[in-house]
Design a protein around this motif. Structure first.
Motif, PDB file in Angstrom:
ATOM      1  N   LYS A 158       0.990  -1.152  -0.111  1.00  0.00           N
ATOM      2  CA  LYS A 158       0.073   0.007   0.127  1.00  0.00           C
ATOM      3  C   LYS A 158       1.080   1.339   0.000  1.00  0.00           C
ATOM      4  O   LYS A 158       0.916   1.873   1.156  1.00  0.00           O
ATOM      5  N   GLU A 159       1.567   1.449  -1.147  1.00  0.00           N
ATOM      6  CA  GLU A 159       2.644   2.398  -1.241  1.00  0.00           C
ATOM      7  C   GLU A 159       2.266   3.864  -0.933  1.00  0.00           C
ATOM      8  O   GLU A 159       2.752   4.530  -0.062  1.00  0.00           O
ATOM      9  N   LEU A 160       1.014   4.437  -1.496  1.00  0.00           N
ATOM     10  CA  LEU A 160       0.544   5.748  -1.267  1.00  0.00           C
ATOM     11  C   LEU A 160       0.256   5.877   0.117  1.00  0.00           C
ATOM     12  O   LEU A 160       0.761   6.909   0.856  1.00  0.00           O
ATOM     13  N   ASP A 161      -0.586   4.807   0.906  1.00  0.00           N
ATOM     14  CA  ASP A 161      -0.636   5.071   2.136  1.00  0.00           C
ATOM     15  C   ASP A 161       0.556   5.033   3.100  1.00  0.00           C
ATOM     16  O   ASP A 161       0.504   5.837   4.414  1.00  0.00           O
ATOM     17  N   PHE A 162       1.401   3.907   2.832  1.00  0.00           N
ATOM     18  CA  PHE A 162       2.377   4.031   3.424  1.00  0.00           C
ATOM     19  C   PHE A 162       3.453   5.463   3.513  1.00  0.00           C
ATOM     20  O   PHE A 162       3.628   5.756   4.698  1.00  0.00           O
ATOM     21  N   ARG A 163       3.349   5.981   2.290  1.00  0.00           N
ATOM     22  CA  ARG A 163       4.155   7.208   2.045  1.00  0.00           C
ATOM     23  C   ARG A 163       3.567   8.062   3.061  1.00  0.00           C
ATOM     24  O   ARG A 163       4.118   9.118   3.836  1.00  0.00           O
ATOM     25  N   LYS A 164       2.107   8.181   2.881  1.00  0.00           N
ATOM     26  CA  LYS A 164       1.445   9.244   3.730  1.00  0.00           C
ATOM     27  C   LYS A 164       1.593   8.987   5.506  1.00  0.00           C
ATOM     28  O   LYS A 164       1.980  10.217   6.040  1.00  0.00           O
ATOM     29  N   TRP A 165       1.663   7.692   5.634  1.00  0.00           N
ATOM     30  CA  TRP A 165       1.841   7.467   7.042  1.00  0.00           C
ATOM     31  C   TRP A 165       3.386   7.926   7.494  1.00  0.00           C
ATOM     32  O   TRP A 165       3.474   8.460   8.794  1.00  0.00           O
ATOM     33  N   LEU A 166       4.281   7.615   6.779  1.00  0.00           N
ATOM     34  CA  LEU A 166       5.823   8.055   6.955  1.00  0.00           C
ATOM     35  C   LEU A 166       5.789   9.732   7.102  1.00  0.00           C
ATOM     36  O   LEU A 166       6.500   9.972   8.014  1.00  0.00           O
ATOM     37  N   ASN A 167       5.015  10.250   6.206  1.00  0.00           N
ATOM     38  CA  ASN A 167       5.111  11.471   6.220  1.00  0.00           C
ATOM     39  C   ASN A 167       4.621  12.294   7.353  1.00  0.00           C
ATOM     40  O   ASN A 167       5.250  13.130   8.079  1.00  0.00           O
ATOM     41  N   GLU A 168       3.541  11.614   7.721  1.00  0.00           N
ATOM     42  CA  GLU A 168       2.763  12.258   9.151  1.00  0.00           C
ATOM     43  C   GLU A 168       3.643  11.857  10.316  1.00  0.00           C
ATOM     44  O   GLU A 168       3.524  12.498  11.267  1.00  0.00           O
ATOM     45  N   THR A 169       4.658  10.778  10.282  1.00  0.00           N
ATOM     46  CA  THR A 169       5.496  10.378  11.364  1.00  0.00           C
ATOM     47  C   THR A 169       6.738  11.166  11.385  1.00  0.00           C
ATOM     48  O   THR A 169       7.464  11.185  12.163  1.00  0.00           O
ATOM     49  N   GLY A 170       6.728  12.037  10.348  1.00  0.00           N
ATOM     50  CA  GLY A 170       8.162  13.060  10.300  1.00  0.00           C
ATOM     51  C   GLY A 170       9.020  12.266   9.561  1.00  0.00           C
ATOM     52  O   GLY A 170      10.071  13.035   9.666  1.00  0.00           O
ATOM     53  N   VAL A 171       8.824  11.440   8.654  1.00  0.00           N
ATOM     54  CA  VAL A 171       9.952  10.671   7.931  1.00  0.00           C
ATOM     55  C   VAL A 171      10.247  11.564   6.634  1.00  0.00           C
ATOM     56  O   VAL A 171       9.300  12.138   5.856  1.00  0.00           O
ATOM     57  N   SER A 172      11.540  12.056   6.328  1.00  0.00           N
ATOM     58  CA  SER A 172      11.823  12.734   5.190  1.00  0.00           C
ATOM     59  C   SER A 172      11.318  12.125   3.930  1.00  0.00           C
ATOM     60  O   SER A 172      11.416  10.960   3.746  1.00  0.00           O
ATOM     61  N   LYS A 173      11.294  12.964   2.960  1.00  0.00           N
ATOM     62  CA  LYS A 173      10.865  12.498   1.525  1.00  0.00           C
ATOM     63  C   LYS A 173      11.933  11.143   0.954  1.00  0.00           C
ATOM     64  O   LYS A 173      11.572  10.289   0.379  1.00  0.00           O
ATOM     65  N   LYS A 174      13.123  11.907   1.146  1.00  0.00           N
ATOM     66  CA  LYS A 174      14.095  10.649   0.605  1.00  0.00           C
ATOM     67  C   LYS A 174      14.011   9.679   1.507  1.00  0.00           C
ATOM     68  O   LYS A 174      14.286   8.355   0.832  1.00  0.00           O
ATOM     69  N   LEU A 175      13.724   9.269   2.682  1.00  0.00           N
ATOM     70  CA  LEU A 175      13.851   8.049   3.515  1.00  0.00           C
ATOM     71  C   LEU A 175      12.511   7.383   3.252  1.00  0.00           C
ATOM     72  O   LEU A 175      12.753   6.213   3.099  1.00  0.00           O
ATOM     73  N   GLN A 176      11.348   8.221   3.000  1.00  0.00           N
ATOM     74  CA  GLN A 176      10.223   7.396   2.370  1.00  0.00           C
ATOM     75  C   GLN A 176      10.559   6.644   1.177  1.00  0.00           C
ATOM     76  O   GLN A 176      10.335   5.499   0.979  1.00  0.00           O
ATOM     77  N   SER A 177      11.065   7.272   0.239  1.00  0.00           N
ATOM     78  CA  SER A 177      11.616   6.594  -1.028  1.00  0.00           C
ATOM     79  C   SER A 177      12.458   5.549  -0.875  1.00  0.00           C
ATOM     80  O   SER A 177      12.332   4.371  -1.258  1.00  0.00           O
ATOM     81  N   ASP A 178      13.495   5.708   0.189  1.00  0.00           N
ATOM     82  CA  ASP A 178      14.333   4.471   0.311  1.00  0.00           C
ATOM     83  C   ASP A 178      13.343   3.189   0.822  1.00  0.00           C
ATOM     84  O   ASP A 178      13.851   2.150   0.510  1.00  0.00           O
ATOM     85  N   PHE A 179      12.656   3.585   1.744  1.00  0.00           N
ATOM     86  CA  PHE A 179      11.765   2.551   2.479  1.00  0.00           C
ATOM     87  C   PHE A 179      11.051   1.882   1.158  1.00  0.00           C
ATOM     88  O   PHE A 179      10.847   0.490   1.292  1.00  0.00           O
ATOM     89  N   VAL A 180      10.349   2.570   0.447  1.00  0.00           N
ATOM     90  CA  VAL A 180       9.522   2.017  -0.458  1.00  0.00           C
ATOM     91  C   VAL A 180      10.408   1.163  -1.534  1.00  0.00           C
ATOM     92  O   VAL A 180       9.941   0.120  -1.812  1.00  0.00           O
ATOM     93  N   SER A 181      11.286   1.608  -2.147  1.00  0.00           N
ATOM     94  CA  SER A 181      12.243   1.115  -3.042  1.00  0.00           C
ATOM     95  C   SER A 181      12.901  -0.176  -2.228  1.00  0.00           C
ATOM     96  O   SER A 181      12.909  -1.272  -2.878  1.00  0.00           O
ATOM     97  N   ARG A 182      13.120  -0.252  -1.032  1.00  0.00           N
ATOM     98  CA  ARG A 182      13.704  -1.409  -0.441  1.00  0.00           C
ATOM     99  C   ARG A 182      12.640  -2.483  -0.172  1.00  0.00           C
ATOM    100  O   ARG A 182      12.864  -3.635  -0.598  1.00  0.00           O
ATOM    101  N   LEU A 183      11.306  -2.084  -0.037  1.00  0.00           N
ATOM    102  CA  LEU A 183      10.363  -3.204  -0.138  1.00  0.00           C
ATOM    103  C   LEU A 183       9.863  -3.700  -1.350  1.00  0.00           C
ATOM    104  O   LEU A 183       9.829  -4.941  -1.508  1.00  0.00           O
ATOM    105  N   LYS A 184       9.984  -2.853  -2.485  1.00  0.00           N
ATOM    106  CA  LYS A 184      10.109  -3.398  -3.735  1.00  0.00           C
ATOM    107  C   LYS A 184      10.904  -4.247  -4.047  1.00  0.00           C
ATOM    108  O   LYS A 184      10.668  -5.220  -5.010  1.00  0.00           O
ATOM    109  N   ARG A 185      12.136  -3.803  -3.609  1.00  0.00           N
ATOM    110  CA  ARG A 185      13.285  -4.845  -4.053  1.00  0.00           C
ATOM    111  C   ARG A 185      13.086  -6.234  -3.567  1.00  0.00           C
ATOM    112  O   ARG A 185      13.188  -7.212  -4.075  1.00  0.00           O
ATOM    113  N   LEU A 186      12.522  -6.301  -2.145  1.00  0.00           N
ATOM    114  CA  LEU A 186      12.092  -7.622  -1.745  1.00  0.00           C
ATOM    115  C   LEU A 186      11.213  -8.283  -2.527  1.00  0.00           C
ATOM    116  O   LEU A 186      11.321  -9.615  -2.787  1.00  0.00           O
ATOM    117  N   GLU A 187      10.136  -7.718  -2.682  1.00  0.00           N
ATOM    118  CA  GLU A 187       9.057  -8.331  -3.514  1.00  0.00           C
ATOM    119  C   GLU A 187       9.397  -8.901  -4.882  1.00  0.00           C
ATOM    120  O   GLU A 187       8.964  -9.869  -5.202  1.00  0.00           O
TER     121      GLU A 187
END
Length: 94
Positions: free
Chosen positions: A2-31
């Motif tokens: 749930k990429e968009l919801d995950f990014r929104k949640w990360l943003n709401e918890t104060g995670v930078s855009k760069k780190l948001q992208s890192d998390f998403v790309s790592r999870l996609k890499r695993l998948e």
């Protein structure tokens, strides 16, 4: 994932855009690398315990269709595990 919801949640918890992208790309890499169709299914089946165990053991024996075949330091496993744990936190917060 749930990429968009995950990014929104990360943003709401104060995670930078760069780190948001890192998390998403790592999870996609695993998948992609492990041929997991969806990390959400991994969560539904066992709350990602099998995946976290696999990463903790350095990806030695794959319970998945493919192995990660990571070359390098254990830091690679650490950042992947951290991304999975962050995603678990997101799922459990909903």
């Amino acid at each position: 994932m749930k990429e968009l919801d995950f990014r929104k949640w990360l943003n709401e918890t104060g995670v930078s855009k760069k780190l948001q992208s890192d998390f998403v790309s790592r999870l996609k890499r695993l998948e992609t690398k492990l041929e997991i169709f969806d990390i959400d299914e991994e969560y539904k089946s066992d709350k990602c315990h099998k995946l976290l165990k696999y990463l903790s053991e350095g990806c030695k024996k794959s319970p998945y269709p493919k192995n990660l075949n990571l070359q390098g330091t254990s830091n690679q496993y650490t950042v992947l595990k951290y991304a999975v744990k962050k995603y678990i936190s997101f799922l459990e917060s909903n």
